[in-house]
Design a protein around this motif. Structure first.
Motif, PDB file in Angstrom:
ATOM      1  N   PRO A 151       1.870 -18.088  -3.874  1.00 19.78           N
ATOM      2  CA  PRO A 151       0.717 -18.657  -3.175  1.00 19.78           C
ATOM      3  C   PRO A 151      -0.551 -17.804  -3.261  1.00 19.78           C
ATOM      4  O   PRO A 151      -1.635 -18.335  -3.468  1.00 19.78           O
ATOM      5  CB  PRO A 151       1.208 -18.755  -1.733  1.00 19.78           C
ATOM      6  CG  PRO A 151       2.681 -18.896  -1.843  1.00 19.78           C
ATOM      7  CD  PRO A 151       3.089 -18.117  -3.047  1.00 19.78           C
ATOM      8  N   TYR A 152      -0.431 -16.470  -3.136  1.00 20.22           N
ATOM      9  CA  TYR A 152      -1.653 -15.658  -3.156  1.00 20.22           C
ATOM     10  C   TYR A 152      -2.340 -15.758  -4.521  1.00 20.22           C
ATOM     11  O   TYR A 152      -3.567 -15.816  -4.615  1.00 20.22           O
ATOM     12  CB  TYR A 152      -1.335 -14.199  -2.786  1.00 20.22           C
ATOM     13  CG  TYR A 152      -1.006 -13.286  -3.937  1.00 20.22           C
ATOM     14  CD1 TYR A 152      -2.005 -12.552  -4.575  1.00 20.22           C
ATOM     15  CD2 TYR A 152       0.297 -13.167  -4.412  1.00 20.22           C
ATOM     16  CE1 TYR A 152      -1.709 -11.721  -5.646  1.00 20.22           C
ATOM     17  CE2 TYR A 152       0.599 -12.355  -5.465  1.00 20.22           C
ATOM     18  CZ  TYR A 152      -0.399 -11.635  -6.080  1.00 20.22           C
ATOM     19  OH  TYR A 152      -0.109 -10.831  -7.146  1.00 20.22           O
ATOM     20  N   VAL A 154     -10.030 -16.573   6.904  1.00 19.34           N
ATOM     21  CA  VAL A 154      -8.574 -16.549   6.947  1.00 19.34           C
ATOM     22  C   VAL A 154      -8.069 -17.593   7.941  1.00 19.34           C
ATOM     23  O   VAL A 154      -7.151 -18.361   7.647  1.00 19.34           O
ATOM     24  CB  VAL A 154      -8.067 -15.137   7.316  1.00 19.34           C
ATOM     25  CG1 VAL A 154      -6.569 -15.157   7.551  1.00 19.34           C
ATOM     26  CG2 VAL A 154      -8.423 -14.152   6.221  1.00 19.34           C
ATOM     27  N   LYS A 155      -8.731 -17.649   9.103  1.00 18.57           N
ATOM     28  CA  LYS A 155      -8.281 -18.608  10.122  1.00 18.57           C
ATOM     29  C   LYS A 155      -8.424 -20.050   9.649  1.00 18.57           C
ATOM     30  O   LYS A 155      -7.558 -20.883   9.899  1.00 18.57           O
ATOM     31  CB  LYS A 155      -9.072 -18.412  11.413  1.00 18.57           C
ATOM     32  CG  LYS A 155      -8.475 -17.325  12.274  1.00 18.57           C
ATOM     33  CD  LYS A 155      -9.220 -17.191  13.584  1.00 18.57           C
ATOM     34  CE  LYS A 155      -8.908 -15.846  14.206  1.00 18.57           C
ATOM     35  NZ  LYS A 155      -9.768 -15.553  15.355  1.00 18.57           N
ATOM     36  N   VAL A 179      -5.690 -20.732   7.159  1.00 12.45           N
ATOM     37  CA  VAL A 179      -4.398 -20.836   7.837  1.00 12.45           C
ATOM     38  C   VAL A 179      -4.256 -22.199   8.508  1.00 12.45           C
ATOM     39  O   VAL A 179      -3.228 -22.861   8.390  1.00 12.45           O
ATOM     40  CB  VAL A 179      -4.236 -19.698   8.878  1.00 12.45           C
ATOM     41  CG1 VAL A 179      -3.061 -19.961   9.799  1.00 12.45           C
ATOM     42  CG2 VAL A 179      -4.062 -18.359   8.166  1.00 12.45           C
ATOM     43  N   ALA A 180      -5.327 -22.630   9.189  1.00 11.30           N
ATOM     44  CA  ALA A 180      -5.279 -23.921   9.877  1.00 11.30           C
ATOM     45  C   ALA A 180      -5.144 -25.066   8.872  1.00 11.30           C
ATOM     46  O   ALA A 180      -4.417 -26.029   9.099  1.00 11.30           O
ATOM     47  CB  ALA A 180      -6.528 -24.102  10.728  1.00 11.30           C
ATOM     48  N   LEU A 207      -3.947 -24.963   5.640  1.00 18.63           N
ATOM     49  CA  LEU A 207      -2.797 -24.976   4.741  1.00 18.63           C
ATOM     50  C   LEU A 207      -1.467 -24.636   5.417  1.00 18.63           C
ATOM     51  O   LEU A 207      -0.429 -24.689   4.773  1.00 18.63           O
ATOM     52  CB  LEU A 207      -3.016 -23.972   3.596  1.00 18.63           C
ATOM     53  CG  LEU A 207      -4.243 -24.195   2.712  1.00 18.63           C
ATOM     54  CD1 LEU A 207      -4.436 -23.010   1.795  1.00 18.63           C
ATOM     55  CD2 LEU A 207      -4.064 -25.461   1.910  1.00 18.63           C
ATOM     56  N   ALA A 208      -1.492 -24.266   6.708  1.00 13.80           N
ATOM     57  CA  ALA A 208      -0.283 -23.762   7.375  1.00 13.80           C
ATOM     58  C   ALA A 208       0.347 -22.665   6.532  1.00 13.80           C
ATOM     59  O   ALA A 208       1.532 -22.674   6.227  1.00 13.80           O
ATOM     60  CB  ALA A 208       0.724 -24.887   7.634  1.00 13.80           C
ATOM     61  N   ILE A 209      -0.482 -21.701   6.149  1.00 11.06           N
ATOM     62  CA  ILE A 209      -0.051 -20.640   5.256  1.00 11.06           C
ATOM     63  C   ILE A 209      -0.090 -19.311   5.996  1.00 11.06           C
ATOM     64  O   ILE A 209      -0.810 -19.161   6.983  1.00 11.06           O
ATOM     65  CB  ILE A 209      -1.002 -20.588   4.024  1.00 11.06           C
ATOM     66  CG1 ILE A 209      -0.499 -19.632   2.965  1.00 11.06           C
ATOM     67  CG2 ILE A 209      -2.405 -20.228   4.435  1.00 11.06           C
ATOM     68  CD1 ILE A 209      -1.502 -19.433   1.836  1.00 11.06           C
ATOM     69  N   ASN A 210       0.689 -18.354   5.530  1.00  7.31           N
ATOM     70  CA  ASN A 210       0.713 -17.012   6.100  1.00  7.31           C
ATOM     71  C   ASN A 210      -0.652 -16.338   5.915  1.00  7.31           C
ATOM     72  O   ASN A 210      -1.145 -16.250   4.796  1.00  7.31           O
ATOM     73  CB  ASN A 210       1.802 -16.218   5.364  1.00  7.31           C
ATOM     74  CG  ASN A 210       2.010 -14.845   5.937  1.00  7.31           C
ATOM     75  OD1 ASN A 210       1.060 -14.190   6.361  1.00  7.31           O
ATOM     76  ND2 ASN A 210       3.238 -14.409   5.946  1.00  7.31           N
ATOM     77  N   PRO A 211      -1.280 -15.874   7.011  1.00  2.00           N
ATOM     78  CA  PRO A 211      -2.603 -15.244   6.880  1.00  2.00           C
ATOM     79  C   PRO A 211      -2.596 -14.038   5.939  1.00  2.00           C
ATOM     80  O   PRO A 211      -3.586 -13.778   5.245  1.00  2.00           O
ATOM     81  CB  PRO A 211      -2.959 -14.827   8.312  1.00  2.00           C
ATOM     82  CG  PRO A 211      -1.720 -14.983   9.117  1.00  2.00           C
ATOM     83  CD  PRO A 211      -0.842 -15.969   8.417  1.00  2.00           C
ATOM     84  N   ASN A 212      -1.476 -13.310   5.910  1.00  2.00           N
ATOM     85  CA  ASN A 212      -1.398 -12.140   5.028  1.00  2.00           C
ATOM     86  C   ASN A 212      -1.587 -12.530   3.563  1.00  2.00           C
ATOM     87  O   ASN A 212      -2.095 -11.756   2.759  1.00  2.00           O
ATOM     88  CB  ASN A 212      -0.043 -11.428   5.189  1.00  2.00           C
ATOM     89  CG  ASN A 212       0.153 -10.892   6.598  1.00  2.00           C
ATOM     90  OD1 ASN A 212      -0.811 -10.619   7.300  1.00  2.00           O
ATOM     91  ND2 ASN A 212       1.394 -10.757   7.010  1.00  2.00           N
ATOM     92  N   VAL A 237      -5.298 -12.928   3.008  1.00  2.00           N
ATOM     93  CA  VAL A 237      -5.892 -11.587   2.992  1.00  2.00           C
ATOM     94  C   VAL A 237      -5.620 -10.916   1.652  1.00  2.00           C
ATOM     95  O   VAL A 237      -6.513 -10.344   1.029  1.00  2.00           O
ATOM     96  CB  VAL A 237      -5.324 -10.722   4.149  1.00  2.00           C
ATOM     97  CG1 VAL A 237      -5.789  -9.278   4.018  1.00  2.00           C
ATOM     98  CG2 VAL A 237      -5.756 -11.291   5.493  1.00  2.00           C
ATOM     99  N   LYS A 238      -4.388 -11.033   1.186  1.00  2.00           N
ATOM    100  CA  LYS A 238      -4.006 -10.414  -0.083  1.00  2.00           C
ATOM    101  C   LYS A 238      -4.815 -11.009  -1.249  1.00  2.00           C
ATOM    102  O   LYS A 238      -5.295 -10.283  -2.118  1.00  2.00           O
ATOM    103  CB  LYS A 238      -2.507 -10.607  -0.314  1.00  2.00           C
ATOM    104  CG  LYS A 238      -2.008  -9.948  -1.586  1.00  2.00           C
ATOM    105  CD  LYS A 238      -0.501  -9.936  -1.672  1.00  2.00           C
ATOM    106  CE  LYS A 238      -0.086  -9.307  -2.994  1.00  2.00           C
ATOM    107  NZ  LYS A 238       1.362  -9.160  -3.115  1.00  2.00           N
ATOM    108  N   TYR A 266      -7.809 -12.476  -1.091  1.00  2.00           N
ATOM    109  CA  TYR A 266      -9.207 -12.079  -0.985  1.00  2.00           C
ATOM    110  C   TYR A 266      -9.389 -10.613  -1.383  1.00  2.00           C
ATOM    111  O   TYR A 266     -10.402 -10.237  -1.956  1.00  2.00           O
ATOM    112  CB  TYR A 266      -9.720 -12.323   0.443  1.00  2.00           C
ATOM    113  CG  TYR A 266     -10.003 -13.788   0.746  1.00  2.00           C
ATOM    114  CD1 TYR A 266      -9.656 -14.784  -0.164  1.00  2.00           C
ATOM    115  CD2 TYR A 266     -10.624 -14.173   1.932  1.00  2.00           C
ATOM    116  CE1 TYR A 266      -9.912 -16.115   0.115  1.00  2.00           C
ATOM    117  CE2 TYR A 266     -10.883 -15.509   2.212  1.00  2.00           C
ATOM    118  CZ  TYR A 266     -10.525 -16.475   1.304  1.00  2.00           C
ATOM    119  OH  TYR A 266     -10.782 -17.802   1.578  1.00  2.00           O
TER     120      TYR A 266
END
Lengths: 315, 130
Positions: free
Chosen positions: B14-15, B40-41, B44-45, B47-52, B55-56, B58
């Motif tokens: 995904p990243y 990030v927020k 996340v909202a 895609l329902a994806i892990n914020p990390n 971040v990775k 970006y």
């Protein structure tokens, strides 16, 4: 916290969120969990995967002190977790399988119960979630849909404001839309509060977008534990002629031999591993990787010939 | 603003999908220097994806000099990937379109078209290296 990049994933650094040492649980003669050593980083979303009966629920119930270990210890943010040890228990919030609520209780009753049972209790947070979900406080749990029950159970767990959230098969009973909404709430809490999440599942396909750390459990043992991206990038599938060359490849996890050719899954160490030109090397997806480890034979039923592949590679 | 999406069927982590999408959007001129990426927020909202993961992605784009995080404001595009000039883009598109039409007319199916394109691409690239 300010700015979108202020959330530090910090995987592998600092004090671990969850540690287990030599953790084990027996039911009579059956070893549900055996010699389990884990060190899981704070801020991670950890997927615990394995077939039914692998010991996932046992591990989660040991982490939440719903079970007493037969041997070993569990620590959450350095505090030992066991029944009666408040310091450790306050660090963990738990949503059990099928998101149980008290059927006759209203949402307001659940909030009141949460307040009485917890020293730290964020009623506002739970109320705000209920409002977002359009659920009035007088609604009784038995009148909620499956997806709503899951969301309510999650809101109550988050209101505990514990830094570690443990979810046992949270998606199993939900339809695809409810799954998406449930995980979206969990991920938002990770983004906002730096929550650490440990969730079990036997559906691997859905975990890749939400988890950054993977623990594979089978036959009551940890087979693999590490950051998802590192695990995926460090494994290669090699295909080539069946020769004695196979013996010279290091880091073989499993191998299959046909009449003329062999296929091997290897765990590499270097940045750009080089293999003999006779071998074709390709990458492996997360789902296939998990399956390969799950298909490894039970180590208890074979002589310990080589070091087990359970070690976690440091970053 | 750029809308991120994830395809769970590709096998690409995904990243990396996010990194590739931003690069592609720059190349195709969908986003420009000064544009803000989803926070990030927001990602996340959406895609329902892990914020990390966001971040990775970006971080990697920042490392490549393509974006830069401004505390409290968001992540902005600062670098360019020298997008294809519009005229060249249109001409290349036309010639490729002609080729694809010819291929279908000659009876090739989807799989053969893709395979042939991949083969030629590899051959041409290897010429360049050798």
């Amino acid at each position: 916290m300010s700015g979108p990049l202020s959330i530090e994933p910090n995987l592998g650094g600092d004090a671990p969120a969850l540690e287990t040492e030599r953790l084990g649980k027996r039911y009579g003669k059956v070893r549900a969990l055996h010699d389990c050593w884990l060190s899981l980083p704070a801020g991670a979303v950890i997927a615990l995967v394995g077939p039914n009966g692998a010991g996932k629920s046992t591990l989660l119930q040991l982490v939440t002190a719903l079970l007493e270990p037969t041997e070993g210890v569990v620590r959450v943010f350095d505090a030992p977790v066991r029944a009666g040890a408040a310091a450790g228990l306050e660090q963990v919030a738990f949503v059990a399988q099928d998101h149980p609520l008290y059927r006759g209780f209203t949402l307001a009753d659940h909030l009141e119960m949460g307040r009485r049972l917890n020293r730290r209790w964020d009623r506002t947070l739970a109320e705000r979630r209920f409002a977002e979900l359009d659920l009035p406080l007088r609604r009784r749990a038995k009148d909620l849909s499956g997806g709503q029950q899951a969301q309510v159970a999650l809101a109550l767990a988050l209101a505990k404001r514990a830094p570690l959230l443990v979810l046992d098969e949270p998606l199993a009973s939900l339809d695809p839309l409810a799954r998406r909404e449930f995980m979206s709430t969990v991920m938002a809490a990770v983004a906002e509060d730096g929550l650490t999440v440990l969730m079990s599942s036997h559906v691997v396909a859905e975990l890749e977008r939400v988890s950054d750390w993977l623990v594979v459990l089978s036959h009551g043992r940890v087979r693999l534990s590490g950051p998802v991206d590192d695990l995926v990038s460090s494994h290669r599938v090699l295909t080539g002629p069946r020769t004695e060359l196979a013996a010279s490849v290091p880091g073989v996890v499993r191998q299959e031999h046909a009449d003329r050719h062999s296929t091997m899954l290897v765990r590499t160490t270097g940045e750009r591993p080089e293999f003999h030109p006779a071998w074709q090397s390709r990458s492996i997806g997360l789902e296939d990787l998990v399956l390969a480890y799950l298909e490894l034979p039970d180590p208890a039923s074979q002589p310990p010939a080589q070091p087990s592949p359970t070690e976690t590679s440091p970053r | 603003m750029l809308k991120l999406r994830l395809d769970s069927a590709t096998g690409v982590p995904p990243y990396l999908q996010i990194v590739q999408q931003v690069r592609q959007a720059l190349l195709l001129g969908y986003i420009h220097v000064g544009d803000r990426l989803p926070t990030v927020k927001e990602a996340v909202a959406e895609l329902a994806i892990n914020p990390n993961t966001v971040v990775k992605a970006y971080r990697q784009l920042e490392h490549e000099g393509l974006v830069s995080a401004r505390p409290g404001q968001g992540t902005f595009v600062v670098g360019d990937l020298t997008p294809v000039p519009p005229g060249v883009h249109a001409a290349l598109r036309r010639s490729l379109e002609r080729w694809v039409r010819d291929a279908y007319a000659a009876g090739l199916d989807d799989e053969m078209v893709t395979a042939m394109f991949a083969m030629i691409r590899t051959e041409v690239r290897n010429e360049g290296v050798a």
